[in-house]
Design a protein around this motif. Structure first.
Motif, PDB file in Angstrom:
ATOM      1  N   MET A   1       0.676  -1.352   0.108  1.00 15.66           N
ATOM      2  CA  MET A   1      -0.112  -0.050   0.050  1.00 15.66           C
ATOM      3  C   MET A   1       0.937   1.363  -0.042  1.00 15.66           C
ATOM      4  SD  MET A   1      -2.950   1.609   0.549  1.00 15.66           S
ATOM      5  CE  MET A   1      -3.229   2.963   1.490  1.00 15.66           C
ATOM      6  N   SER A   2       0.741   2.164  -1.045  1.00 14.93           N
ATOM      7  CA  SER A   2       1.443   3.246  -0.966  1.00 14.93           C
ATOM      8  C   SER A   2       1.063   4.270  -0.048  1.00 14.93           C
ATOM      9  CB  SER A   2       1.799   3.759  -2.357  1.00 14.93           C
ATOM     10  OG  SER A   2       0.620   4.193  -2.947  1.00 14.93           O
ATOM     11  N   ILE A   3       1.834   5.053   0.546  1.00 19.62           N
ATOM     12  CA  ILE A   3       1.408   6.279   1.538  1.00 19.62           C
ATOM     13  C   ILE A   3       1.297   7.473   0.655  1.00 19.62           C
ATOM     14  CG2 ILE A   3       2.214   7.613   3.235  1.00 19.62           C
ATOM     15  CD1 ILE A   3       4.304   5.070   4.020  1.00 19.62           C
ATOM     16  N   LEU A   4       2.042   7.555  -0.406  1.00 16.60           N
ATOM     17  CA  LEU A   4       1.907   8.815  -1.231  1.00 16.60           C
ATOM     18  C   LEU A   4       1.981   8.051  -3.009  1.00 16.60           C
ATOM     19  CD1 LEU A   4       1.797  11.787  -2.110  1.00 16.60           C
ATOM     20  CD2 LEU A   4       4.302  11.869  -1.831  1.00 16.60           C
ATOM     21  N   ASN A   5       1.113   8.806  -3.678  1.00 15.98           N
ATOM     22  CA  ASN A   5       1.136   8.324  -4.870  1.00 15.98           C
ATOM     23  C   ASN A   5       1.180   9.609  -5.716  1.00 15.98           C
ATOM     24  OD1 ASN A   5       1.331   6.389  -6.795  1.00 15.98           O
ATOM     25  ND2 ASN A   5      -0.876   5.742  -6.772  1.00 15.98           N
ATOM     26  N   VAL A   6       2.057   9.670  -6.620  1.00  8.80           N
ATOM     27  CA  VAL A   6       2.231  10.844  -7.583  1.00  8.80           C
ATOM     28  C   VAL A   6       2.128  10.483  -8.791  1.00  8.80           C
ATOM     29  CG1 VAL A   6       3.343  13.104  -8.135  1.00  8.80           C
ATOM     30  CG2 VAL A   6       3.603  12.221  -5.753  1.00  8.80           C
ATOM     31  N   GLU A   7       1.188  10.940  -9.626  1.00  8.21           N
ATOM     32  CA  GLU A   7       1.097  10.278 -11.094  1.00  8.21           C
ATOM     33  C   GLU A   7       0.933  11.386 -11.941  1.00  8.21           C
ATOM     34  OE1 GLU A   7      -2.367   7.659 -11.743  1.00  8.21           O
ATOM     35  OE2 GLU A   7      -1.699   6.846  -9.750  1.00  8.21           O
ATOM     36  N   LYS A   8       1.848  11.513 -12.950  1.00  3.94           N
ATOM     37  CA  LYS A   8       1.722  12.305 -14.096  1.00  3.94           C
ATOM     38  C   LYS A   8       1.955  13.643 -14.081  1.00  3.94           C
ATOM     39  CE  LYS A   8      -0.849   9.245 -17.577  1.00  3.94           C
ATOM     40  NZ  LYS A   8      -0.473   8.261 -17.496  1.00  3.94           N
ATOM     41  N   LEU A   9       2.821  14.121 -13.008  1.00  2.00           N
ATOM     42  CA  LEU A   9       3.172  15.323 -12.412  1.00  2.00           C
ATOM     43  C   LEU A   9       3.953  16.303 -13.665  1.00  2.00           C
ATOM     44  CD1 LEU A   9       2.872  17.501 -10.242  1.00  2.00           C
ATOM     45  CD2 LEU A   9       5.333  16.375  -9.545  1.00  2.00           C
ATOM     46  N   SER A  10       3.319  17.376 -14.076  1.00  2.00           N
ATOM     47  CA  SER A  10       4.104  18.222 -14.660  1.00  2.00           C
ATOM     48  C   SER A  10       4.053  19.566 -14.110  1.00  2.00           C
ATOM     49  CB  SER A  10       3.415  18.409 -16.205  1.00  2.00           C
ATOM     50  OG  SER A  10       3.644  17.210 -16.666  1.00  2.00           O
ATOM     51  N   HIS A  11       5.178  20.375 -14.014  1.00  2.00           N
ATOM     52  CA  HIS A  11       5.069  21.657 -13.454  1.00  2.00           C
ATOM     53  C   HIS A  11       6.157  22.447 -14.148  1.00  2.00           C
ATOM     54  CE1 HIS A  11       3.514  24.758 -10.853  1.00  2.00           C
ATOM     55  NE2 HIS A  11       4.888  25.037 -10.452  1.00  2.00           N
ATOM     56  N   GLY A  12       5.811  23.687 -14.393  1.00  2.00           N
ATOM     57  CA  GLY A  12       7.116  24.496 -14.795  1.00  2.00           C
ATOM     58  C   GLY A  12       6.838  25.933 -14.175  1.00  2.00           C
ATOM     59  N   PHE A  13       7.950  26.596 -14.410  1.00  2.00           N
ATOM     60  CA  PHE A  13       7.823  28.161 -13.797  1.00  2.00           C
ATOM     61  C   PHE A  13       8.076  28.864 -15.088  1.00  2.00           C
ATOM     62  CE2 PHE A  13       9.217  26.432  -9.859  1.00  2.00           C
ATOM     63  CZ  PHE A  13       8.177  26.774  -9.136  1.00  2.00           C
ATOM     64  N   GLY A  14       7.229  29.733 -15.607  1.00  2.00           N
ATOM     65  CA  GLY A  14       7.308  30.556 -16.870  1.00  2.00           C
ATOM     66  C   GLY A  14       7.328  29.545 -18.103  1.00  2.00           C
ATOM     67  N   ASP A  15       8.492  29.560 -18.981  1.00  2.00           N
ATOM     68  CA  ASP A  15       8.661  28.724 -19.854  1.00  2.00           C
ATOM     69  C   ASP A  15       9.673  27.603 -19.472  1.00  2.00           C
ATOM     70  OD1 ASP A  15      10.927  30.020 -20.258  1.00  2.00           O
ATOM     71  OD2 ASP A  15      10.720  30.877 -22.100  1.00  2.00           O
ATOM     72  N   ARG A  16       9.938  27.674 -18.523  1.00  2.00           N
ATOM     73  CA  ARG A  16      10.924  26.257 -17.863  1.00  2.00           C
ATOM     74  C   ARG A  16      10.200  25.157 -17.368  1.00  2.00           C
ATOM     75  NH1 ARG A  16      15.499  25.799 -13.348  1.00  2.00           N
ATOM     76  NH2 ARG A  16      15.958  23.784 -13.986  1.00  2.00           N
ATOM     77  N   ALA A  17      10.504  24.096 -17.886  1.00  2.00           N
ATOM     78  CA  ALA A  17       9.595  22.829 -17.246  1.00  2.00           C
ATOM     79  C   ALA A  17      10.547  22.323 -16.141  1.00  2.00           C
ATOM     80  CB  ALA A  17       9.640  21.958 -18.312  1.00  2.00           C
ATOM     81  N   ILE A  18      10.017  22.133 -15.017  1.00  2.00           N
ATOM     82  CA  ILE A  18      10.689  21.508 -13.931  1.00  2.00           C
ATOM     83  C   ILE A  18      10.606  19.960 -13.892  1.00  2.00           C
ATOM     84  CG2 ILE A  18      11.073  21.760 -11.332  1.00  2.00           C
ATOM     85  CD1 ILE A  18      11.761  24.255 -12.628  1.00  2.00           C
ATOM     86  N   PHE A  19       9.144  19.643 -14.012  1.00  2.00           N
ATOM     87  CA  PHE A  19       8.761  18.372 -14.076  1.00  2.00           C
ATOM     88  C   PHE A  19       8.060  18.097 -15.239  1.00  2.00           C
ATOM     89  CE2 PHE A  19       9.408  18.931  -9.544  1.00  2.00           C
ATOM     90  CZ  PHE A  19      10.417  18.038  -9.023  1.00  2.00           C
ATOM     91  N   THR A  20       8.276  17.029 -15.830  1.00  2.00           N
ATOM     92  CA  THR A  20       7.303  16.715 -17.069  1.00  2.00           C
ATOM     93  C   THR A  20       6.836  15.252 -16.935  1.00  2.00           C
ATOM     94  OG1 THR A  20       8.700  17.966 -18.643  1.00  2.00           O
ATOM     95  CG2 THR A  20       7.448  16.675 -19.651  1.00  2.00           C
ATOM     96  N   ASP A  21       5.446  15.241 -16.562  1.00  2.00           N
ATOM     97  CA  ASP A  21       5.032  13.962 -16.538  1.00  2.00           C
ATOM     98  C   ASP A  21       5.771  12.773 -15.699  1.00  2.00           C
ATOM     99  OD1 ASP A  21       2.981  12.358 -17.209  1.00  2.00           O
ATOM    100  OD2 ASP A  21       3.807  11.564 -19.245  1.00  2.00           O
ATOM    101  N   VAL A  22       6.138  13.277 -14.594  1.00  2.00           N
ATOM    102  CA  VAL A  22       6.863  12.444 -13.723  1.00  2.00           C
ATOM    103  C   VAL A  22       5.744  11.432 -12.831  1.00  2.00           C
ATOM    104  CG1 VAL A  22       8.815  13.667 -13.588  1.00  2.00           C
ATOM    105  CG2 VAL A  22       7.267  13.931 -11.808  1.00  2.00           C
ATOM    106  N   SER A  23       6.319  10.399 -12.302  1.00  2.00           N
ATOM    107  CA  SER A  23       5.602   9.684 -11.314  1.00  2.00           C
ATOM    108  C   SER A  23       6.377   9.292 -10.002  1.00  2.00           C
ATOM    109  CB  SER A  23       4.922   8.160 -11.861  1.00  2.00           C
ATOM    110  OG  SER A  23       4.080   8.628 -12.988  1.00  2.00           O
ATOM    111  N   PHE A  24       5.711   8.983  -8.911  1.00  2.00           N
ATOM    112  CA  PHE A  24       6.662   8.821  -7.622  1.00  2.00           C
ATOM    113  C   PHE A  24       5.462   8.179  -6.810  1.00  2.00           C
ATOM    114  CE2 PHE A  24       7.542   9.967  -3.280  1.00  2.00           C
ATOM    115  CZ  PHE A  24       8.840  10.034  -3.417  1.00  2.00           C
TER     116      PHE A  24
END
Ligand SMILES: Nc1ncnc2c1ncn2[C@@H]1O[C@H](COP(=O)(O)OP(=O)(O)OP(=O)(O)O)[C@@H](O)[C@H]1O
Ligand SMILES: [Mg+2]
Length: 401
Positions: free
Chosen positions: A1-24
């Protein structure tokens, strides 16, 4: 059983991508080291999973009833709060419960029978909760953690904005440990900590039963406490089983394999292009050329990560100084109290000096015997506070300290 599940996370600041479709995923008992170069997005990830920052896309799911404690790299302590206030705030939810219970008690004087029964039941269960969470021994809990982290020596009534970096980290850590969260999120906890307390934290984390996510650039520390590495690079997140050393081995191997595959493919591309160029015009070979062109078009081209620009430092060279860079005679440093005994020091040209010492080294009283030896003797009443003189380099009149 996972305590935390992160799916398809994408985030950027302005035009800089920090995360592209990551899972954890974080599982019970996992001790995760979250690593990556400066500015790759580690703190951003912590802010996203703790809900401080809304991601552009993706799903963050914590399992039910899990309590998370976060040591924020950039946490701010407010003026007017003492160390004790901050440590006690770990129990804020219990103080709220107590206030609620006292309200119920006050109401009892005028309650009818039905309301009375309700109030009795409620106060009873709050009482139980308070006892369960050590509410009546909060003071001794606060003292205990204060002692373990060396905060009692500073004085628990000291204003938190007057603390050194290491003392500040200890206060935040103390609060976190008192909260007894199920999951610890630590963003560079060893920054500012002295050797003794890094060692203390190391042992604490090795024995920690629950899961934690630790961001640290202190490799030996990280290596000894984690059993899983998540590496963030170029907006991707990759998982490696084992400690940091193991990660480095596998990472280097993967990188070398990718580079070899890249070189091989580049050679193949060149050969194909060359073949197409030489053969497409001739009727006899045109079909063959076309089929090679098709192969080229369909090819999954390997891309290597762009080399990150390396920082460059340029120091303007001044003419060599005289023999002494600075000299002090009976120099006492401090704030409202002296932090040193009179120091007579000098720095000579070419010397490379490291200033070392335990957190809070200047206190007149210290209960840690191993630190005691290295401390200055107790402040003498006739000491005066003098300011550190600014020393000017002879050539340009530039302050050098
Ligand atoms: N609120 C913000 N607005 C715009 N850009 C931001 C913001 N917060 C962070 N960044 C940028 O996002 C990138 C990732 O920052 P982050 O603080 O997550 O890095 P980090 O991996 O924790 O680095 P370090 O190891 O230096 O702590 C950096 O380029 C940073 O400048
Ligand atoms: Mg950071």
């Amino acid at each position: 059983m996972s305590i935390l599940n992160v799916e398809k996370l994408s985030h950027g600041f302005g035009d800089r991508a920090i995360f592209t479709d990551v899972s954890f995923r974080l599982l019970k008992g996992e001790h995760v080291g979250f690593v990556g170069a400066n500015g790759e997005g580690k703190s951003t990830f912590m802010n996203i999973i703790t809900g401080k920052l809304m991601p552009d896309e993706g799903k963050i799911e914590w399992s039910k009833n899990v309590r998370v404690g976060y040591l924020d790299q950039h946490a701010v302590l407010e003026k007017g709060q003492t160390i004790r206030d901050v440590l006690q705030s770990a129990f804020a939810f219990l103080f709220d419960l107590e206030a609620q219970m006292n309200g119920y008690y006050a109401e009892m004087a005028e309650a009818d029978e039905e309301r009375m029964n309700f109030l009795m039941e409620e106060t009873g269960s709050i009482q139980e909760l308070l006892e369960h969470h050590d509410f009546y021994i909060i003071d001794s809990k606060v003292e205990e953690i204060g002692r373990a982290l060396g905060l009692t020596d500073i004085g628990l009534d000291k204003d938190v904005t007057e603390l050194s970096g290491g003392q500040r980290t200890k206060v935040l850590m103390g609060k976190l440990l008192l909260e007894k969260p199920d999951i610890l999120l630590l963003d560079e906890p060893t920054n500012y900590l002295d050797e003794n307390h890094i060692e203390w934290l190391k042992r604490y984390l090795i024995d920690y039963e629950n899961a934690f996510i630790l961001i640290s650039h202190d490799i030996p520390f990280l290596n000894s406490v984690v059993n899983l590495i998540y590496h963030v690079e170029n907006a991707e997140l990759n998982r490696y089983v084992g400690n940091y050393e193991k990660f480095q081995e596998v990472y280097e191997m993967k990188k070398a394999q990718l580079e070899a595959a890249y070189r091989k493919q580049q050679q193949e591309i060149e050969d194909l292009k060359d073949f197409v160029a030489r053969n497409k015009a001739r009727v006899a070979t045109r079909n063959m050329a076309m089929s090679r062109q098709k192969k080229l078009d369909k090819m999954d081209v390997i891309e290597l990560a762009k080399e990150k620009p390396k920082p460059e430092f340029n120091f303007k060279e001044a003419r060599a100084s005289g023999r002494y860079i600075f000299q002090t005679e009976d120099l006492v440093i401090g704030y409202d109290k002296p932090l040193s005994r009179p120091l007579t020091l000098s720095m000579e040209r070419g010397q490379k000096i490291a200033l070392v010492g335990a957190n809070g080294i200047g206190k007149p009283h210290c209960s840690n015997p191993s630190l005691e030896k290295s401390l200055p003797s107790a402040a003498k009443p006739h000491w005066e506070i003098i300011s550190i003189p600014v020393i000017l380099s002879r050539k340009r009149n530039i302050p050098i300290m």
